[in-house]
Design a protein around this motif. Structure first.
Motif, mmCIF file in Angstrom:
data_model
loop_
_atom_site.group_PDB
_atom_site.id
_atom_site.type_symbol
_atom_site.label_atom_id
_atom_site.label_comp_id
_atom_site.label_asym_id
_atom_site.label_seq_id
_atom_site.Cartn_x
_atom_site.Cartn_y
_atom_site.Cartn_z
ATOM 1 N N TYR A 109 23.247 48.691 41.396
ATOM 2 C CA TYR A 109 24.336 48.306 40.506
ATOM 3 C C TYR A 109 25.686 48.752 41.067
ATOM 4 N N ASP A 117 34.848 37.531 46.810
ATOM 5 C CA ASP A 117 34.227 38.732 46.238
ATOM 6 C C ASP A 117 32.718 38.534 46.166
ATOM 7 N N ASP A 132 30.178 47.526 40.570
ATOM 8 C CA ASP A 132 31.052 47.056 39.489
ATOM 9 C C ASP A 132 30.737 45.615 39.117
ATOM 10 N N GLN A 133 30.912 44.685 40.061
ATOM 11 C CA GLN A 133 30.599 43.281 39.819
ATOM 12 C C GLN A 133 29.297 42.861 40.489
ATOM 13 N N LEU A 134 29.016 43.467 41.596
ATOM 14 C CA LEU A 134 27.892 43.078 42.445
ATOM 15 C C LEU A 134 26.561 43.651 41.949
ATOM 16 N N ARG A 135 25.515 42.852 42.082
ATOM 17 C CA ARG A 135 24.142 43.330 41.962
ATOM 18 C C ARG A 135 23.449 43.029 43.288
ATOM 19 N N ARG A 140 32.196 34.709 45.396
ATOM 20 C CA ARG A 140 32.916 33.877 44.438
ATOM 21 C C ARG A 140 33.200 32.484 44.972
ATOM 22 N N LEU A 200 29.202 38.804 44.733
ATOM 23 C CA LEU A 200 28.695 38.977 43.374
ATOM 24 C C LEU A 200 27.200 39.252 43.338
ATOM 25 N N GLU A 201 26.473 38.732 44.315
ATOM 26 C CA GLU A 201 25.018 38.892 44.333
ATOM 27 C C GLU A 201 24.540 38.938 45.780
#
Length: 348
Positions: free
Chosen positions: A218, A144, A220-223, A244, A146-147
């Motif tokens: 922005y 997943d 859900d989890q990701l920036r 992840r 994340l950044e």
């Protein structure tokens, strides 16, 4: 027998010379038929058979032309695209599509009502560096996401020789110019963000247009951060993707623009080939084993965009960059300016 799409180009500045004419010339499905040049006849020096018009309106009256490339200053895109569509022409328009999203929506509706193709030249989807980043993200090898951070940095204190880019006004500045590439890539990778925060500034001594920006998109989890500065002497990697279970780090390495500026055509040997020292670093876990290796870059090729346009016109294939994609980019840009002005996160 190959159907030939006779094409007119609205301007023969850098965009016309570098990013459009060579591809129209080399692709057997297109003919670079006409161009607008008010004084210099530079196009005919390289393409002797091209017809030269002194105004866009004059060129649009040419009944032989099936496709028009609108590559004029950003603030003129809406008017020229609308005029071309009303003249019954299919259109390729340079990014950014329009200054305001509502203008893009109007043009998309007009093209649909007339059964005409309207496509936006987001050519950086076809860069070698972005293509391998997309491949890695979609492969799931990072888990997943994340950044993510995407940069387009330069080191250039002096102002552009292209005066229309430095005078201020609608559609000028680095966010419209370079940011539209980065935002399009982020949306293509991750989808439309839910909100945006932005810091947009002027940092060169004599500049009056934005030449620095940082956006946070922005999810859900990701920036996802997209960043640009005109005063970066030592650039960071253009792509930093962290998931992840792994990371992928990649330089900005596509060579097509440099090849085109040297006068090469896109059918030249090793077109868009990435050098081994530019390969991206993958550090992740595969089948329980930690893997750290360099991933070969492929070849970038903006011809894939033009071939997509040809297939859409002739064989009713999907539009390679439909206006709806480009409208999303403009919506993010408009929200970013609002965020920077108000100092807050803007919900999309």
């Amino acid at each position: 027998m190959t159907r030939i799409i006779k094409t007119g180009v609205c301007s023969y500045g850098m965009s016309g010379q570098i990013f459009h004419a060579p591809f129209l010339h080399v692709n057997p499905g297109f003919e670079f038929t006409a161009v607008v040049e008010r004084s210099k006849h530079l196009a005919q020096q390289r393409y002797p058979n091209v017809k030269v018009y002194t105004s866009v309106e004059e060129m649009l009256a040419d009944k032989d032309l099936e496709l028009i490339v609108v590559n004029t200053p950003n603030y003129t895109h809406y008017d020229y695209v609308k005029a071309a569509l009303e003249a019954g022409k299919n259109v390729v328009v340079e990014k950014p599509f329009t200054v305001h999203a509502k203008e893009g929506e109007e043009l998309a509706a007009l093209a649909a009502s007339k059964g005409l193709l309207l496509s936006v030249y987001h050519n950086r989807r076809y860069d070698s560096d972005y293509k391998v980043v997309k491949q890695i993200v979609q492969s799931g090898q990072l888990g997943d996401i994340l950044e993510a951070e995407i940069h387009y940095d330069r080191f250039k204190e002096e102002l552009s020789y292209k005066k229309h880019k430095e005078v201020g006004g609608p559609g000028t500045g680095s966010l419209y110019d370079l940011g539209s590439h980065l935002i399009d890539q982020a949306i293509t990778l991750f989808g439309m963000p839910k909100a945006v925060w932005a810091d947009i500034r002027v940092i060169r001594r004599d500049s009056i247009v934005d030449d620095y920006f940082e956006l946070v998109l922005y999810y859900d989890q990701l920036r996802a951060r997209v960043k640009c500065s005109y005063l970066v002497r030592e650039a960071l990697p253009a792509y930093q993707i962290h998931g992840r279970i792994g990371s992928f780090i990649k330089t900005k390495s596509d060579i097509q623009e440099a090849q085109l500026q040297r006068g090469l055509f896109p059918n030249s040997p090793d077109w868009g080939a990435e050098a081994p020292h530019e390969w991206g670093l993958l550090h992740t876990e595969i089948d329980g084993n930690v893997v750290k290796k360099y991933i070969p870059g492929g070849n970038g090729n903006y011809m894939d965009y033009y071939q997509g346009v040809y297939e859409a016109l002739v064989n009713k294939a999907a539009n390679p960059v439909p206006p709806q994609d480009a409208i999303k980019v403009i919506r993010v840009i408009e929200a970013a300016f609002e965020s920077s002005k108000e100092g807050k996160v803007i919900t999309l």
